[in-house]
Design an enzyme around this catalytic site. Sequence first.
Site, PDB file in Angstrom:
ATOM      1  N   ALA A   1       0.810  -1.231   0.000  1.00 33.30           N
ATOM      2  CA  ALA A   1       0.000   0.000   0.000  1.00 33.30           C
ATOM      3  C   ALA A   1       0.837   1.273   0.000  1.00 33.30           C
ATOM      4  O   ALA A   1       0.369   2.310  -0.474  1.00 33.30           O
ATOM      5  CB  ALA A   1      -0.931  -0.009   1.212  1.00 33.30           C
TER       6      ALA A   1
ATOM      7  N   GLU B   1       0.302   5.840   7.189  1.00 38.75           N
ATOM      8  CA  GLU B   1       0.882   4.606   6.611  1.00 38.75           C
ATOM      9  C   GLU B   1       2.348   4.434   7.016  1.00 38.75           C
ATOM     10  O   GLU B   1       3.186   3.972   6.239  1.00 38.75           O
ATOM     11  CB  GLU B   1       0.664   4.548   5.096  1.00 38.75           C
ATOM     12  CG  GLU B   1      -0.796   4.246   4.830  1.00 38.75           C
ATOM     13  CD  GLU B   1      -1.117   3.652   3.494  1.00 38.75           C
ATOM     14  OE1 GLU B   1      -0.269   2.941   2.924  1.00 38.75           O
ATOM     15  OE2 GLU B   1      -2.243   3.870   3.037  1.00 38.75           O
TER      16      GLU B   1
END
Length: 407
Positions: A242, A364
């Site tokens: 991701a 993230e």
Amino acid sequence: MSITFSPEALALQAKAREIAEKYVRPKAAESDRERAYNHEAMKACGQAGLLASWIPKEYGGSGVGVLSLCMIVEELAKADSGFGVAFAVNALGSFPLLVGGTEEQKKRFLPRVAKGEALISFCLSEKFAGSDAGGMKVRAIEDGDGYRIYGEKKWNTGGPVSDLYTVFAVTDPESKSRRISAFMVEKGTEGLEIHKVEPSMGIRGVPVSETHFKGAWVPKENLLGGKPGHGFKHAMATLDLARPGVAGQAVGAAQGALDYATAYACRRQQFGQPISGFQMVQQLLADMATQTEAARWLVYRAASLADARDPAVTKISAMCKCFATDTAMKVATDAVQIFGGYGFMEDYPIAKFFRDAKILQIYEGTNQIQRMVIARNLIKEALGLTHLEEYIPTETQVDYLPETNPA
Ligand code: CAA
């Protein structure tokens, strides 16, 4: 290794650019001001097959891959960085299924995401477990044919508009390496509640919530992979896939700020000429463009490694996330500088780019964590470099102290 831009990926990129100009850019300021999710643009993404790009064909997607995801996110984020992440969280939420789901789970959930019928988000972080994701406290306790989930997740990006949630929870508190498991939780599950919607500094068009679980019951069929204890590894492998998407968002954000700054520098007159004629402005623009281009190609490389499921992806993915997001922050800062006093004002588009950029260096995985991941992997690789040892002199030191102390 080569980076291949397939005709399908290029077609999806063109479609994303079209949607960005038609549905995203015209709504960017309003969406930011009103903290309003751009449902119309997301619907258009679903209809155009953009949400199917990273999902394999056998699960209802088009199987174009992570590279295509990054190219799409870049186009969307160029127009509105917040919309870029509203889109990209669907990849983040569905990658755990791809890396750890059973065939039945992939077939059950992924086609809904691919068709744009279900938005999905990722529940990993907690109030006291951000960078230290493994320190989470949310519990899942076996109950009959399922598990009951208890606790609070924090910073659930896209949570309030999601139909599906990938939730990480502790199933075995005593275990060291098998503590955590991942579950698919559907909107409407009793005990799943959206709480505080965060008053964020940027990316205001995508709601970020605390998501609470008050004994939410999920059947065992929703335990990812069918066996408990693999959740942390699934989370880590997910982040490897991701992070290029977030980095793609950063490249789009940087390019979007650069485009506005360049257009403005050509128009803005001072001392009887456009400020684009001044070398100090040119230096800013040249560095912004060079850094953005360098970031773009690092993202493409990481995305290609992700598509190849190459083990090197962990390090390069962290590199691209770190480099591209630091670049976006720097480029947005310099873009505000070029806009001068107007750059500081909210009625010009560039202040939003600046506010939106900051979170890129945080979510993230903070850029400090990325650097840690890069260094850990470098050190691991260095263990294979023993042949260099003979070229590195080893120093010796003679100890001249008398054997017995004269005093
Ligand atoms: N792939 C597969 N397995 C991995 C892995 C990877 N990339 N990295 C680690 N693992 C495995 C290790 O092999 C190890 O396995 P064993 O126990 O079998 O040996 C296990 O996972 C534990 O690894 P570490 O000892 O390295 O774990 P750690 O506790 O030291 O933490 C970390 C590692 C890299 C710091 C990790 O906690 C981390 O990435 N933290 C950042 C969290 C993060 O990115 N959060 C973002 C939330 S999502 C978000 O922000 C989205 C949004 O809002 C848009």
